[in-house]
Enzyme design. Structure first.
Site, short mmCIF file in Angstrom:
data_model
loop_
_atom_site.label_atom_id
_atom_site.label_comp_id
_atom_site.label_asym_id
_atom_site.label_seq_id
_atom_site.Cartn_x
_atom_site.Cartn_y
_atom_site.Cartn_z
CB THR B 194 -0.90 0.07 1.23
OG1 THR B 194 -1.74 1.22 1.07
CG2 THR B 194 -0.07 0.26 2.48
CB SER B 409 -3.30 24.88 -5.43
OG SER B 409 -4.46 24.16 -5.06
#
Lengths: 409, 409
Positions: B194, B409
């Site tokens: 994972t 962002s």
């Protein structure tokens, strides 16, 4: 809002000799919209199709395959309804599909086995046979009055605009026309065909040649687009050749055969790309070129891994040059012996990655500039062989979620 | 909002003898958050791991594999940074990963080859080595003062809450502890491992047994969850066995071995499910049970086809029982000779489809009732064999798009 795609002008969709169109508003699912299409084909037409590889292929798909096989392609009519896919409907679904062919055959005076039935819409629900029967009657009454734009409208589901394309060519002094229509706009990852695509030409094309061409054309058009990676239960692409123009081809080497095949492919690619441009929620049209693969299958696997990655698709939606996501998708595309240190990645003219890593000259502003465009070209060079392919897709936006969260309401 | 998942209480994450933890805020990408983790392991610990199969595996993954192989699992420290994945970074990325091991080895007084490095965050960017070096120094100074909750916080990226789990068992009169942490929350489709998962026990586990167990446990936990189908470049699951409890196992038949393996699996499954519960934008936790498959691979293919379908996932987001989408996904899952007429589909206790079609007793209200739940169980019976598997996933919501459109962002 579709990406650089407007509805075709009615006069731009050229009639095809030997094809007569009728539509009806039968309220199959919603009131007031065209939802039944009948297309009558002249005696002597050849018809070939490719259909979904989804094991849950819908009842009408099974009946289409039966009728095409038993008639050897000598089909006289197509019947399409939207609003209900008649998929996951078991024996009753098959009976309903057969019954709809009987109804249309009786109305047109042809055998039920010469009718191809198509359905698109919600899965797991039965066709409303009373309303469909009324719609067939109304559409038959309209046959010869409708045009290809009516037909394109009648097959829409979540499409925001109708999709159609025509081409014309001269061969042996005769003018041959090719016209086609298609619909999307979700559950689009055709695998041997697309959701629904219908094309016709007034050239005569011998049945074996037509069958080969349909497969080849599908592989380079509808089988190279994806919206969401979901292969529908009802994908169908059908091409009819009526011969009404007097032009005729029976082998690849016949005069005009190459030009005709190119015209068919050009129309098919436009129709397939239109599915993506009007893909659910699409705001960007993305062309993915994979070059120098060891095989066509490998090129397609890499192209589709990029095209299906939700992370790549959301980055395009955001105009964010988060281009490592493209490398990650290439990396998990299933090419077991891929040497990532030989991979080159371009975004339009911008060289993003070289030998598997960030290009030293790559500047974020350059990536940003390309990502803001409505049409973007990704190019991946694998340096493994000589096989190239192109896959077309769109971004993943809020509107995709909204449309599919609300589809049935 | 994660689905039925709250941050673990600090005291619920039990210390593991032989494991010392330190963290730091190094501003790798963002100011003010824990982003460097050092985990020191007692001399004599055995360590095994499984790593991403993405061909673009990140530089630290390559170094982990080298160091595990060369040391035979005799690892003394783990180093994790978030904010930068050090993937798609070529030779410089490898050099940076090796350098980070040297820095930590010097600080802890062990060979660089006894350190495993891990990175997670943005792809295609280089590690800020100055800030990382400062972070390593600060984390080493903290070693022994931090706890597992600090560690869980230090490895988060878009996770909204830290993830950890503990279990304890008695074996041979000794108390053995298992504690683990994991992070998600997008680019989650582990394939052999994972995103990041770390587990430790104070039992001693012989290296060959530990290596086998890690693979088996990963296959039944992290390799059975998916958020978006994107297999990361940095997936890693590592299990350390320190032996500090005095308990020791070296073969499956040893007293207590079965119980210890079960405890490790239980912790791994909780950690893996936590990734889904806190999957990007998740509002529903979906358990997909596939039964009576001809093979484990076939069962997983069907489970993942359902789990990855954007149409299925958006229907769950909308609580819309548009369950034909599940049948469509089963149909394109790649089981070539699937007989759909033998398929049974259940949604919790509701029998939706029988023999491939809508169940005659199925009522939309029943489907709707289940779809509104935060936890939903899909069961598919294929009637092909005796292999069963379970896949866990979440829905696809507007927030998934927002999170991934705004990630950088």
């Amino acid at each position: 809002m579709p990406v650089n795609l407007v509805p075709p002008a009615r006069e731009s969709l050229l009639p095809v000799g030997g094809v007569e169109i009728g539509t009806a508003r039968a309220a199959i699912r919603k009131q007031g919209r065209r939802d039944v299409l009948v297309m009558r084909l002249a005696e002597g037409s050849t018809v070939a199709g490719v259909f979904t590889t989804n094991r849950f292929r819908a009842a009408p798909v099974r009946v289409c395959q039966e009728h095409l096989g038993a008639s050897g392609g000598a089909i006289r009519a197509l019947l399409v309804n939207t609003g209900c896919a008649n998929a996951g409907t078991g024996e009753q679904g098959l009976a309903n599909a057969r019954r709809s062919c009987e109804l249309l055959g009786q109305a047109l005076g042809c055998e039920a086995g010469r009718v191809l039935p198509f359905s698109t819409g919600v899965i797991l629900e039965h066709l409303p046979m009373d309303r469909l029967a009324a719609g067939i009657s109304a559409a038959v009454a309209d046959v010869g009055r409708g045009d290809w734009l009516d037909a394109a409208e009648a097959i829409m589901t979540t499409d925001t605009i109708p999709k159609g394309e025509s081409a014309q060519l001269k061969t042996g002094g005769r003018t041959v026309t090719v016209t086609g229509i298609s619909k999307g706009a979700g559950m689009i990852r055709p695998n041997m065909a697309t959701m629904l695509g219908y094309m016709a030409t007034d050239a005569a094309i011998a049945q074996p040649l037509l069958e080969r061409w349909v497969r080849e054309i599908a592989d380079l058009s509808f089988n190279r687009v994806t919206v969401d990676g979901d292969t529908s239960t009802n994908d169908s692409l059908v091409v009819a050749a009526t011969g009404a123009s007097g032009a005729s081809v029976s082998s690849e080497s016949d005069p005009g055969a190459a030009e005709l095949k190119a015209a068919l492919l050009a129309v098919a690619q436009k129709l397939a790309q239109a599915l993506v441009r009007d893909g659910e929620g699409a705001t960007k049209f993305i062309t993915i070129e994979v070059r120098q693969a060891a095989s066509d299958a490998e090129a397609a696997a890499v192209g589709y891994a990029i095209a299906h990655s939700p992370l790549v698709k959301t980055a395009f939606f955001a105009s964010d040059p988060n281009l490592g996501r493209i490398l990650a998708a290439i990396g998990y595309s299933g090419v077991a012996d891929l040497d990532v240190d030989r991979i080159e990645l371009y975004l339009d003219d911008v060289h993003v990655a070289t030998r598997g890593g960030r290009h030293p000259d790559y500047r974020e502003e350059d990536g940003q500039r390309v990502m803001k465009q409505a049409e973007i070209r990704i190019r991946v060079d694998l340096a493994r062989g000589s096989h190239d392919t192109t896959v077309w897709t769109c971004d993943l936006s809020h509107d995709y979620v909204s449309i599919n969260a609300d589809y049935r309401s």
